[in-house]
Scaffold this active site. Structure first.
Site, short mmCIF file in Angstrom:
data_model
loop_
_atom_site.label_atom_id
_atom_site.label_comp_id
_atom_site.label_asym_id
_atom_site.label_seq_id
_atom_site.Cartn_x
_atom_site.Cartn_y
_atom_site.Cartn_z
N CYS A 79 -9.72 -0.15 -22.00
CA CYS A 79 -10.27 -1.03 -22.98
C CYS A 79 -10.85 -2.32 -22.21
O CYS A 79 -11.60 -2.86 -23.12
CB CYS A 79 -9.57 -1.13 -24.12
SG CYS A 79 -8.79 0.28 -24.68
N HIS A 105 -16.08 0.15 -30.63
CA HIS A 105 -15.53 -0.43 -29.51
C HIS A 105 -15.93 0.71 -28.38
O HIS A 105 -15.04 1.33 -28.31
CB HIS A 105 -13.97 -0.42 -29.68
CG HIS A 105 -13.02 -0.22 -28.54
ND1 HIS A 105 -13.53 -1.07 -27.57
CD2 HIS A 105 -11.75 0.13 -28.48
CE1 HIS A 105 -12.38 -0.91 -26.76
NE2 HIS A 105 -11.38 -0.28 -27.34
N CYS A 140 -5.61 -5.38 -26.56
CA CYS A 140 -4.62 -4.09 -25.95
C CYS A 140 -5.52 -3.54 -24.97
O CYS A 140 -6.98 -3.00 -25.20
CB CYS A 140 -4.05 -3.50 -27.05
SG CYS A 140 -4.92 -2.71 -28.23
N GLY A 144 -5.30 0.62 -23.28
CA GLY A 144 -4.65 2.18 -23.23
C GLY A 144 -4.11 2.28 -21.98
O GLY A 144 -4.22 1.70 -20.95
#
Length: 408
Positions: A90, A363, A393, A395
């Site tokens: 991400c 996203h 955050c 993954g």
């Protein structure tokens, strides 16, 4: 020591995966358009002076494989421009900006492209039964372990060594969000209100032209031009969102109204040293002040922004009170709310995601880092603020953050 400054920023509209506006364009072709748009913003910079094209992609395979960063350089006609493709899922294109900053501060170059892309619509398709099993069997079954920890003590999510099983690094992001909601005590009501807030703020930002200032229209292979994000919905109400059913667990709290969708998109930044910008007469948009990256149990990866932001703040010699605007990527309301509160930010206040976020916009994993940088710079300029924090955050159980100082 030279400082790293951002002198250009461009992003595509964000399309909905599989049925949205960008399904017909390859990821490398899409990225090439955004890199070209970013370079066109600084005609004073001869592209031959760019040291490297660093491209972030969350899941680099299929059309996104074969070192797409180098492919983009050649597509643009820059045979002598090196290119690399990296993944931190991400935060892949936040990592690329961090790498450019590190190179500049180390004296190993003065100009870099930091870009990111994800086109979920064009992921490799096929019968999953015919694909190799990539799951390392040493990692626990995510759902079984999550249920066991829920029954036996969720504190073990903070320290996997307390369990007799390894946490599942492959755990589905929706399952992690359910874990975080349970661990942090985030109510379904708060999550739904936050999802509505994201949509309503994005609707307002579209109406006042905010996103139009940062979006570069994309030309599709058939000549059509896409200039707006697919995701934001007008007139979203709490009554409508609160009626949606959970997506990941029958008794869960995560719904389509309080988490991000799947998406396509690309973004690019031109990052130079402050000395080169001064030499060329370019007024930078922002300075990269500090960054941070952290790790935690994959099962509660949504809390990654907390430690990463604390790292960045410590390295900058700042506190959260020094930050004017904050962008926490809205993968799930379940993780934004507790992360913000732990950092001392009101999740419903006038500092956080003031133009909406990924719940409304989307996203595209590899794009998001550079997209949020675009939005944060745009927000600082629009609201005449100075210091911004970008965090997310990641993954697999990570967090990442970057602090920017607006310069123009």
């Amino acid at each position: 020591m030279p400082e790293a400054v951002i002198v250009a920023a461009a992003r595509s509209p964000i399309g909905r995966a599989f049925k949205g506006s960008l399904v017909d364009i390859r990821p490398d072709d899409l990225t090439a358009q955004l890199v070209r748009a970013a370079l066109d913003q600084v005609p004073e910079l001869d592209p031959s002076r760019v040291e490297d094209l660093i491209l972030g992609c969350g899941l680099p395979g299929g059309e996104s494989g074969f070192n797409m960063g180098r492919a983009v350089a050649v597509l643009l006609g820059y045979d002598k421009l090196p290119g690399t493709t990296i993944t931190r899922y991400c935060s892949s294109s936040l990592q690329t900006t961090r790498m450019a900053m590190h190179a500049i501060r180390a004296g190993e170059g003065h100009a870099f492209i930091s870009a990111g892309v994800e086109t979920v619509s064009r992921f490799t398709k096929g019968n999953s039964d015919s694909l190799p099993d990539t799951h390392n069997p040493l990692f626990a079954d995510a759902e079984a372990r999550s249920q066991k920890l829920t029954e036996g003590g969720v504190d073990q999510w903070l320290d996997p060594r307390e369990s007799d099983q390894l946490p599942d690094v492959y755990i589905a992001m929706g399952q992690t969000a359910e874990n975080v909601a349970r661990y942090s005590g985030v109510s379904r009501e708060d999550m739904d209100h936050f999802g509505v807030r994201s949509q309503n703020l994005a609707e307002k930002a579209i109406a006042n032209g905010f996103f139009a200032r940062e979006i570069t229209p994309v030309t599709l292979p058939d000549g059509r031009v896409v200039a707006q994000d697919d995701g934001p919905r007008a007139g979203v109400t709490y009554e409508a969102v609160s009626g949606l059913k959970p997506v990941f667990r029958p008794d869960g709290r995560i719904t389509a109204g309080n988490c991000c969708p799947l998406n396509d998109g690309a973004a690019a930044l031109v990052v130079t040293s402050d000395t080169l910008a001064a030499e060329l007469g370019i007024t930078p948009l922002a300075r990269v002040v500090a960054t941070g990256v952290s790790g935690l149990s994959p099962e509660i990866m949504g809390l990654g922004p907390i430690e990463a932001s604390r790292q960045a703040l410590a390295r900058a010699g700042m506190t959260i009170d020094d930050i004017d605007l904050v962008e926490i990527n809205e993968a799930f309301a379940a993780q934004v709310i507790p992360s913000a509160r732990e950092l001392g930010i009101d999740p419903f206040g006038d500092k956080l995601n003031v133009n909406g976020g990924a719940i409304a916009l989307g996203h595209p994993f590899g794009m998001t880092g550079a997209r949020i940088t675009n939005t944060l710079i745009n927000g600082l300029r629009t609201h005449d603020k100075s210091i911004g924090l970008e965090t997310m955050c990641v993954g697999g159980g990570q967090g990442m953050a970057m602090i920017l100082e607006r310069l123009s």
